[in-house]
Design an enzyme around this catalytic site. Structure first.
Site: not given
Ligand code: NAP
Length: 259
Positions: A163
């Site tokens: 990651y």
């Molecule tokens: P989340 O609620 O789990 O959302 C992840 C999203 O990515 C979901 O909508 C999921 O939708 C989609 N996704 C995953 N794999 C996919 C694929 N192969 N094709 C299309 N869509 C896909 O988590 P989140 O925290 O909001 O994450 C959003 C972004 O923020 C990510 O890039 C994550 O790495 C980043 N991020 C999060 C944090 C944190 O603390 N939460 C911190 C830093 C960065 P489906 O499962 O419906 O496809």
């Protein structure tokens, strides 16, 4: 350079594609972008989720649509971009936010498939999005793209190595595309969220006993972000209000990477 009329929403009239829109930061972004005047196309694999959010947005009078897609698959992303162009006539803005945290284990215990899932979702996913979005944007004279990296794209921490590597790569792709397309009036930036309340984080905390307390110990504000707080930063970077910002990575981390 693009200019904005005062009093309008910051994304007024823009057509915006948002990946990872079925939950967390992406779902929050759909609501924030619509509030700022955008017409939105939501992208994720869980079609029922994005269909529900689109129905909610339309019930509030917004112009919203969706395209179920796996960002790992180039043809899926191409279809989603085409859907945006066919539905609304153009693509102005893209928030490439889909991502996967992957398996939690020490580097030497992780198998290839764990590495592949994280790289294919976070890096190939952004790569696929950039190629198809930039093609569409060059046809209409420019646009603005924001990729979701992470504090894990800036510093190493207790999150798994693939990651960290993937989110560093997202910043590399962002810088490369920003330089390459600066003279085509396409800005490309990244956000680096810190810990944000979402399904991904809740799942991580559920799988690793003590992780929540450990994470909070390094959070200067002693809290996580709400997804909306991250979405607001993405909306600003996507908008013409950030017209001289390109190739940048904006930490949205409550000060996490300052120490
Ligand atoms: P989340 O609620 O789990 O959302 C992840 C999203 O990515 C979901 O909508 C999921 O939708 C989609 N996704 C995953 N794999 C996919 C694929 N192969 N094709 C299309 N869509 C896909 O988590 P989140 O925290 O909001 O994450 C959003 C972004 O923020 C990510 O890039 C994550 O790495 C980043 N991020 C999060 C944090 C944190 O603390 N939460 C911190 C830093 C960065 P489906 O499962 O419906 O496809």
């Amino acid at each position: 350079m693009r200019t904005m009329t005062q009093g309008q929403g910051s994304l007024e009239g823009k057509v915006a594609l948002i990946t990872g829109a079925s939950s967390g930061i992406g779902a929050a972004a759909a609501r924030v972008f619509v509030r700022e005047g955008a017409r939105v196309v939501l992208v994720a694999r869980r079609e029922d989720r994005i269909a529900d959010i689109v129905a909610e947005l339309r019930a509030d009078g917004a112009q919203a649509s969706y395209s179920a897609a796996d960002v790992q698959v180039s043809a899926d992303v191409e279809r989603a971009v085409s859907h945006a162009v066919e539905t609304y006539g153009r693509l102005d803005v893209a928030f490439n936010n889909a991502g996967a945290g992957g398996e939690v284990a020490p580097l030497h215990l992780l198998e290839d498939k764990a590495y592949d899932l994280v790289m294919d979702t976070n890096v190939r996913g952004v790569w696929n999005c950039l190629r198809h979005e930039i093609r569409a944007m060059t046809e209409t004279g420019g646009g603005s793209i924001v990729n979701t990296s992470s504090v894990a794209g800036l510093v190493a921490s207790s999150v798994p190595a693939p990651y960290i590597a993937a989110k560093h790569a997202v910043i590399g792709l962002t810088k490369a595309a920003a330089v390459e397309y600066a003279r085509s009036d396409i800005r490309v930036n990244a956000i680096a969220p810190g810990l944000t309340r979402s399904e991904m984080v809740e799942d991580w905390f559920a799988r690793v006993p003590g992780q929540e307390a450990k994470s909070m110990a390094s959070a200067p504000q002693n809290r996580m972000a709400a997804p909306e707080e991250v979405a607001e930063a993405a909306a600003w970077l996507c908008s013409d209000r950030a017209s001289f910002v390109t190739g940048a990575t904006l930490p949205v981390d409550g000060g996490r990477t300052t120490w």
